[in-house]
Scaffold this motif. Structure first.
Motif, PDB file in Angstrom:
ATOM      1  N   PHE A   1      63.146 169.720  12.682  1.00 29.36           N
ATOM      2  CA  PHE A   1      62.942 168.503  12.135  1.00 29.36           C
ATOM      3  C   PHE A   1      61.489 167.683  12.812  1.00 29.36           C
ATOM      4  O   PHE A   1      60.655 166.921  12.120  1.00 29.36           O
ATOM      5  N   ASP A   2      61.230 167.765  14.206  1.00 29.22           N
ATOM      6  CA  ASP A   2      60.210 167.400  14.799  1.00 29.22           C
ATOM      7  C   ASP A   2      58.885 167.668  14.186  1.00 29.22           C
ATOM      8  O   ASP A   2      57.802 166.857  13.778  1.00 29.22           O
ATOM      9  N   PHE A   3      58.752 169.164  14.128  1.00 31.75           N
ATOM     10  CA  PHE A   3      57.734 169.810  13.705  1.00 31.75           C
ATOM     11  C   PHE A   3      57.261 169.248  12.188  1.00 31.75           C
ATOM     12  O   PHE A   3      56.222 168.897  11.860  1.00 31.75           O
ATOM     13  N   LEU A   4      58.511 169.112  11.466  1.00 32.53           N
ATOM     14  CA  LEU A   4      58.171 168.858   9.870  1.00 32.53           C
ATOM     15  C   LEU A   4      57.798 167.512  10.063  1.00 32.53           C
ATOM     16  O   LEU A   4      56.861 167.101   9.001  1.00 32.53           O
ATOM     17  N   ARG A   5      58.325 166.602  10.630  1.00 34.98           N
ATOM     18  CA  ARG A   5      57.964 164.979  10.576  1.00 34.98           C
ATOM     19  C   ARG A   5      56.380 164.888  10.994  1.00 34.98           C
ATOM     20  O   ARG A   5      55.641 164.327  10.192  1.00 34.98           O
ATOM     21  N   VAL A   6      55.831 165.712  11.906  1.00 30.81           N
ATOM     22  CA  VAL A   6      54.619 165.636  12.236  1.00 30.81           C
ATOM     23  C   VAL A   6      53.677 166.157  11.276  1.00 30.81           C
ATOM     24  O   VAL A   6      52.595 165.549  10.847  1.00 30.81           O
ATOM     25  N   PHE A   7      54.124 167.396  10.657  1.00 33.07           N
ATOM     26  CA  PHE A   7      53.022 168.139   9.777  1.00 33.07           C
ATOM     27  C   PHE A   7      53.293 167.257   8.390  1.00 33.07           C
ATOM     28  O   PHE A   7      52.126 167.225   7.755  1.00 33.07           O
ATOM     29  N   ALA A   8      54.293 166.564   8.076  1.00 32.07           N
ATOM     30  CA  ALA A   8      54.391 165.980   6.959  1.00 32.07           C
ATOM     31  C   ALA A   8      53.582 164.663   7.016  1.00 32.07           C
ATOM     32  O   ALA A   8      53.149 164.083   6.168  1.00 32.07           O
ATOM     33  N   ALA A   9      53.640 163.975   8.202  1.00 33.02           N
ATOM     34  CA  ALA A   9      52.898 162.866   8.417  1.00 33.02           C
ATOM     35  C   ALA A   9      51.407 162.990   8.082  1.00 33.02           C
ATOM     36  O   ALA A   9      50.560 162.274   7.686  1.00 33.02           O
ATOM     37  N   PHE A  10      50.738 164.152   8.812  1.00 30.61           N
ATOM     38  CA  PHE A  10      49.432 164.713   8.512  1.00 30.61           C
ATOM     39  C   PHE A  10      49.083 165.014   6.920  1.00 30.61           C
ATOM     40  O   PHE A  10      48.125 164.615   6.566  1.00 30.61           O
ATOM     41  N   ALA A  11      50.245 165.517   6.303  1.00 30.49           N
ATOM     42  CA  ALA A  11      50.120 165.837   4.800  1.00 30.49           C
ATOM     43  C   ALA A  11      49.991 164.490   4.242  1.00 30.49           C
ATOM     44  O   ALA A  11      49.023 164.340   3.249  1.00 30.49           O
ATOM     45  N   VAL A  12      50.602 163.656   4.481  1.00 32.80           N
ATOM     46  CA  VAL A  12      50.318 162.377   3.838  1.00 32.80           C
ATOM     47  C   VAL A  12      49.024 161.664   3.779  1.00 32.80           C
ATOM     48  O   VAL A  12      48.487 161.126   3.128  1.00 32.80           O
ATOM     49  N   MET A  13      48.688 161.601   5.116  1.00 33.92           N
ATOM     50  CA  MET A  13      47.279 161.165   5.465  1.00 33.92           C
ATOM     51  C   MET A  13      46.140 161.866   4.823  1.00 33.92           C
ATOM     52  O   MET A  13      45.276 161.409   4.165  1.00 33.92           O
ATOM     53  N   MET A  14      46.369 163.368   4.637  1.00 35.34           N
ATOM     54  CA  MET A  14      45.456 164.077   3.796  1.00 35.34           C
ATOM     55  C   MET A  14      45.325 163.593   2.348  1.00 35.34           C
ATOM     56  O   MET A  14      44.176 163.781   1.789  1.00 35.34           O
ATOM     57  N   LEU A  15      46.855 163.590   1.919  1.00 28.79           N
ATOM     58  CA  LEU A  15      46.610 163.132   0.650  1.00 28.79           C
ATOM     59  C   LEU A  15      46.035 161.915   0.209  1.00 28.79           C
ATOM     60  O   LEU A  15      45.229 162.018  -0.594  1.00 28.79           O
ATOM     61  N   HIS A  16      46.147 160.992   1.135  1.00 26.23           N
ATOM     62  CA  HIS A  16      45.578 159.556   0.810  1.00 26.23           C
ATOM     63  C   HIS A  16      43.874 159.679   1.019  1.00 26.23           C
ATOM     64  O   HIS A  16      42.993 159.184   0.444  1.00 26.23           O
ATOM     65  N   VAL A  17      43.550 160.339   1.805  1.00 25.90           N
ATOM     66  CA  VAL A  17      42.155 160.772   2.232  1.00 25.90           C
ATOM     67  C   VAL A  17      41.592 161.437   1.104  1.00 25.90           C
ATOM     68  O   VAL A  17      40.644 161.029   0.552  1.00 25.90           O
ATOM     69  N   ALA A  18      42.325 162.585   0.530  1.00 24.47           N
ATOM     70  CA  ALA A  18      41.673 163.347  -0.671  1.00 24.47           C
ATOM     71  C   ALA A  18      41.684 162.524  -1.773  1.00 24.47           C
ATOM     72  O   ALA A  18      40.716 162.581  -2.674  1.00 24.47           O
TER      73      ALA A  18
ATOM     74  N   PHE B   1      56.720 157.400  12.304  1.00 24.41           N
ATOM     75  CA  PHE B   1      56.925 156.408  11.375  1.00 24.41           C
ATOM     76  C   PHE B   1      55.864 155.287  11.454  1.00 24.41           C
ATOM     77  O   PHE B   1      55.301 154.959  10.460  1.00 24.41           O
ATOM     78  N   GLY B   2      55.494 154.964  12.929  1.00 27.56           N
ATOM     79  CA  GLY B   2      54.623 153.890  12.881  1.00 27.56           C
ATOM     80  C   GLY B   2      52.982 154.307  12.628  1.00 27.56           C
ATOM     81  O   GLY B   2      52.283 153.547  12.026  1.00 27.56           O
ATOM     82  N   ALA B   3      52.864 155.857  12.687  1.00 26.09           N
ATOM     83  CA  ALA B   3      51.675 156.336  12.484  1.00 26.09           C
ATOM     84  C   ALA B   3      51.555 156.311  10.774  1.00 26.09           C
ATOM     85  O   ALA B   3      50.505 156.029  10.278  1.00 26.09           O
ATOM     86  N   TYR B   4      52.649 156.599   9.865  1.00 25.41           N
ATOM     87  CA  TYR B   4      52.612 156.570   8.605  1.00 25.41           C
ATOM     88  C   TYR B   4      52.383 154.971   7.937  1.00 25.41           C
ATOM     89  O   TYR B   4      51.496 154.904   7.152  1.00 25.41           O
ATOM     90  N   LEU B   5      53.031 154.211   8.769  1.00 26.52           N
ATOM     91  CA  LEU B   5      52.692 152.619   8.422  1.00 26.52           C
ATOM     92  C   LEU B   5      51.268 152.131   8.541  1.00 26.52           C
ATOM     93  O   LEU B   5      50.817 151.320   7.815  1.00 26.52           O
ATOM     94  N   VAL B   6      50.509 152.684   9.709  1.00 26.06           N
ATOM     95  CA  VAL B   6      49.212 152.120  10.067  1.00 26.06           C
ATOM     96  C   VAL B   6      48.061 153.028   9.379  1.00 26.06           C
ATOM     97  O   VAL B   6      46.920 152.554   9.220  1.00 26.06           O
ATOM     98  N   HIS B   7      48.287 154.202   8.755  1.00 26.47           N
ATOM     99  CA  HIS B   7      47.285 155.093   8.608  1.00 26.47           C
ATOM    100  C   HIS B   7      46.402 154.406   7.187  1.00 26.47           C
ATOM    101  O   HIS B   7      45.096 154.776   7.505  1.00 26.47           O
ATOM    102  N   PRO B   8      46.982 153.871   6.540  1.00 26.58           N
ATOM    103  CA  PRO B   8      45.821 153.389   5.422  1.00 26.58           C
ATOM    104  C   PRO B   8      44.800 152.358   5.850  1.00 26.58           C
ATOM    105  O   PRO B   8      43.885 152.234   5.571  1.00 26.58           O
ATOM    106  N   ALA B   9      45.491 151.502   6.926  1.00 29.85           N
ATOM    107  CA  ALA B   9      44.290 150.669   7.326  1.00 29.85           C
ATOM    108  C   ALA B   9      43.603 151.512   8.368  1.00 29.85           C
ATOM    109  O   ALA B   9      42.045 150.996   8.513  1.00 29.85           O
ATOM    110  N   VAL B  10      43.834 152.583   8.925  1.00 30.38           N
ATOM    111  CA  VAL B  10      42.535 153.245   9.631  1.00 30.38           C
ATOM    112  C   VAL B  10      41.629 153.818   8.772  1.00 30.38           C
ATOM    113  O   VAL B  10      40.445 154.072   8.734  1.00 30.38           O
TER     114      VAL B  10
END
Length: 342
Positions: free
Chosen positions: A9-26, A284-293
């Motif tokens: 679950f820990d691995f999935l959360r981290v990789f899914a968070a990165f995937a969301v960020m890449m989705l919004h960057v792309a 969770f916090g990284a997900y919430l702040v990443h659009p501002a970044v």
């Protein structure tokens, strides 16, 4: 068994968070570039390969909340889980609305933005809705027959029919509207939406699959990835405009992607990794702040068109990931903030 489950679950959360960020960057310049350009095709590729991110987040929640060994009273659902989401929403929505107000000085628009939430906060509303119906879904999850029946209905009415309607509408709109009205006439709201992913997370977490079945799931996932990339490109080229019909969470191709990724992590990421565990707590916090970044980097002149998108999308995504998790890590070391907003 429980320990290994927690680790993946820990691995999935981290990789899914990165995937969301890449989705919004792309997606940053996806709408504005010509579908015939090399840049758009690169954006389409990266956007397509990370579409599993949100469904996987939902599946993790489902695996945890539907665990039969863990009692979750209705009072606790509201007082602990929903309350935390509410506080996090109020805090971060205020932050984003205040930032918008400083740009526009339009108090009405800022207030509307605060109530509506920033674009990525739809996830918090959806998650709250799932938490509210947890007591019902737990009863379904307790029965193999009801679980199978629910997933079949969800797959048919929430994925196959809506996606078929979208495809029909692209080429013959009036027929698409006819089929849509027919299907909507059943009013099967309870089995629609992300509830299927929520229940699927429980199933994929609990069932021991045969080698043959695992291969079928992985093959379906690979076909899902290929379909997302290729069909999105082909439809967009044919209509001469960016088409997101195959990008949606409620599509058969993304469903297969998500199931394959979830099972892969369950099977191959069973050992504890302290760095991943720490990052998981910050996700969770990284997900919430990443659009501002992402917005801040764009303001400083760094976006997906700054250099070749084959490299810009992953490089910027890694940068967004590092900065977002650093900010979340800092906030996680402030007691009150750690408990409620990250």
């Amino acid at each position: 068994r429980a320990e290994s489950r927690e680790h993946y679950f820990d691995f999935l959360r981290v990789f899914a968070a990165f995937a969301v960020m890449m989705l919004h960057v792309a997606a940053q310049n996806w709408y504005t570039n010509s579908v015939h350009s090399f840049e758009w095709q690169a954006f389409n590729f990266y956007d397509s390969v990370v579409r599993w991110a949100v469904p996987v987040f939902v599946m993790i929640s489902g695996a945890l909340f539907l665990n039969p060994d863990k009692e979750i009273p209705i009072r606790k659902i509201f007082s602990k889980y929903i309350f935390r989401i509410f506080i996090a929403f109020v805090f971060w929505s205020f932050v984003y609305a205040a930032r918008d107000f400083l740009k526009t000085e339009d108090i009405i628009k800022a207030a509307a933005n605060f109530i509506r939430g920033h674009y990525h906060m739809w996830f918090l509303f959806m998650l709250t809705g799932l938490y509210i119906i947890v007591p019902f879904i737990r009863n379904i999850a307790a029965s193999k027959i009801l679980t199978r029946y629910f997933l079949i209905l969800n797959f048919t009415f929430a994925l196959i029919f809506p996606q078929s309607i979208k495809i029909i509408s692209l080429f013959a709109e009036k027929y698409g509207v006819f089929v849509e009205k027919f299907v909507n006439g059943f009013h099967l709201y309870f089995i629609m939406g992300f509830t299927g992913y929520f229940l699927l997370g429980h199933v994929l977490n609990k069932i021991i699959f045969s080698r043959k079945m695992e291969r079928v799931i992985y093959l379906s996932g690979l076909l899902g990835f290929a379909a997302t990339i290729l069909i999105s490109a082909l439809i967009s080229l044919k209509t001469d405009t960016p088409q997101a019909s195959f990008y949606g969470n409620m599509t058969v191709n993304v469903f297969f992607e998500s199931a394959a990724v979830f099972l892969f992590f369950r099977k191959h990421f069973t050992r504890e990794n302290k760095i991943i565990r720490t990052l998981s707590n910050y996700s969770f916090g990284a997900y919430l702040v990443h659009p501002a970044v992402i917005a801040a980097l764009k303001k400083f002149g760094l976006n997906t068109l700054t250099f070749n998108p084959i490299f810009s999308v992953p490089v910027i995504s890694v940068l967004v990931f590092a900065i977002s998790f650093t900010i979340s890590g800092v906030l996680n070391h402030i007691p009150v903030l750690k408990k409620y907003i990250v």
